[in-house]
Design an enzyme around this catalytic site. Sequence first.
Site, mmCIF file in Angstrom:
data_model
loop_
_atom_site.group_PDB
_atom_site.id
_atom_site.type_symbol
_atom_site.label_atom_id
_atom_site.label_comp_id
_atom_site.label_asym_id
_atom_site.label_seq_id
_atom_site.Cartn_x
_atom_site.Cartn_y
_atom_site.Cartn_z
ATOM 1 N N LYS A 183 -34.150 26.120 -23.879
ATOM 2 C CA LYS A 183 -32.922 26.346 -23.097
ATOM 3 C C LYS A 183 -31.773 26.757 -24.016
ATOM 4 C CE LYS A 183 -30.011 23.940 -19.660
ATOM 5 N NZ LYS A 183 -29.796 22.655 -18.956
ATOM 6 N N SER A 208 -29.719 22.675 -13.882
ATOM 7 C CA SER A 208 -29.270 23.824 -14.629
ATOM 8 C C SER A 208 -30.353 24.459 -15.493
ATOM 9 C CB SER A 208 -28.096 23.422 -15.527
ATOM 10 O OG SER A 208 -28.521 22.518 -16.525
ATOM 11 N N SER A 223 -30.823 18.078 -14.138
ATOM 12 C CA SER A 223 -31.049 19.464 -14.554
ATOM 13 C C SER A 223 -32.428 19.767 -15.128
ATOM 14 C CB SER A 223 -29.990 19.876 -15.581
ATOM 15 O OG SER A 223 -28.772 20.135 -14.951
#
Lengths: 84, 486
Positions: free
Chosen positions: B86, B161, B185
């Site tokens: 990420k 997210s 997330s």
Amino acid sequence: MGRDLNAILDYIAQLNELDVANVQPLAQISEVVLEMTPDVAVAQVGETTLRDDTPVPCLERAPVMQEAPETDGSFFKVPQVIGR
Amino acid sequence: MRTEANGTISVGMTLQELGQSVISGRVKAAELVNSYLQRIEARNAKINAYLSVASEDARRTAEDLDAAARRGDPLGSLAGVPVAIKDVIAIEGMTATAGSRILEGYKPPYTATAVRRLKEAGAVVLGKLNCDEFAMGSSNENSAYGVVRNPAALDRVPGGSSGGSAAAVAAELAAATLGTDTGGSIRQPASFCGVVGVLPTYGRVSRYGLIAFASSLDRIGPFARTVEDAAMVLGVIAGHDPLDATSSRRPVPDYVAECHRPVEGLRVGVPAEYFAEGLDQEVKLTVQRAIDSLRAQGCVITPVSLPHTRYAVPTYYVLATAEASANLERFDGVRYGYRAPEVKTLSDMYRETRDRGFGREVKRRILLGTYVLSAGYYDAYYRKGQQVRRVLAEDFLKAFEKVDVIVTPTAPTPAFRIGEKTDDPVSMYLADIYTVTASLAGICGISVPCGVSSEGLPIGAQILGPHFCEGTVFRAARAIEQGQTV
């Protein structure tokens, strides 16, 4: 933006239904994990003890400065601070 | 070795088998990495999971691993395993945008501990993954670099997210990925995309190198296709790190061994509060079937109560925004990232840089955070939020006196349509209603696929366990996974 923030604050207002006057605030979960789930091996060294206060190597200046929007190589440069 | 029609050598192999195959030379890391790079080339334009791909680095690393394997040098357990990270997690020499314009092109001069451990175990980093700006969002629609599309249905969000991290695993654009979870997330996008996502206990995985959103809540955790693979990755990245003062000194168990232990006699709690109004009927029935399968495998199912659950989302939006407003002060155009050009004074530079660099949701949260921390409102909001946080943690502690794990839906609905919730922040925040509780309490959890809706959309079950009981959570998750295939 103002409408969004008001809607969020209205939603958050439901916390007022709760009486927590006698509850201690909780800022960091690790401060209470140990008392919540006792573990003898961990209790001896501490859950998250701080390291000794001795200097250790840190990042070199050059690669850090490479990412600065404006620099003279030693310092970060910024626009004029006191306007005239 | 199975080679599937899609050309991905790894399909059907566990990460452990894959690492062993590379070590023994039966699988070439270079071929493996190339097959993933080709898939990224072919499919990423549609899904938008990757923000940057490190093809050359990845190929060179893989060739070095193959050479080492030929020499018989010792290699790590994830040798040659293609992973992706990420974009809120720092890797030296690769961009880390955090999904924000304000960090466009930024290359951190250091590597996060979790990534360093993956690399030391032989994993090959393919690239960096799209996410909501500064990990603020539940749909990936807040990324400055475009929405990620759900591989199961391209008109749907992947969740957020860590939407890129979930979508990359679902579309087989990486064998495993790292994401971050502050209020859901990791778990919520895992549920939306039909993959496994792990929320480790706070302090289990070092946060060094993670671009901070809400430091008392932020955690790094793995995504993978199976529970065993996720357990394998967590075992590699977990453990004490002197560079993160909140990282725990507890020893790291063998999670892969733990996930294979039988679940007979395991006490499983089911909280009524997570099956109430607002829960999609298909999600409810699918998760109930997963609970039935645990019962059939010998688990003891017990009702439990988490009575303050409904206060978790408002508490989260007080505490997380307060911490975010402080953490994001560092993006000021001075030391790294974007600086607004053609400004005359320092204060104009700050104002213009932050106004042009941050997106709408980030600004909304900074404003909310500074408001709840302001002198006149501190007690009414921030202090109150911290008090309710303790009440929520105590709910779990009481429940875990009676049960070993708790099973709930991960999210109230399957993946929603792109654009469906963007006009209403509160309705978007409610997508995290079942996940924020564990974030606030610091406990561990997982989302494991447990079925699909009538429209073919993945549905996840969330399993929550006490602090540092990831092994038990993996065990229950694997039982649900196995219950699917029986």
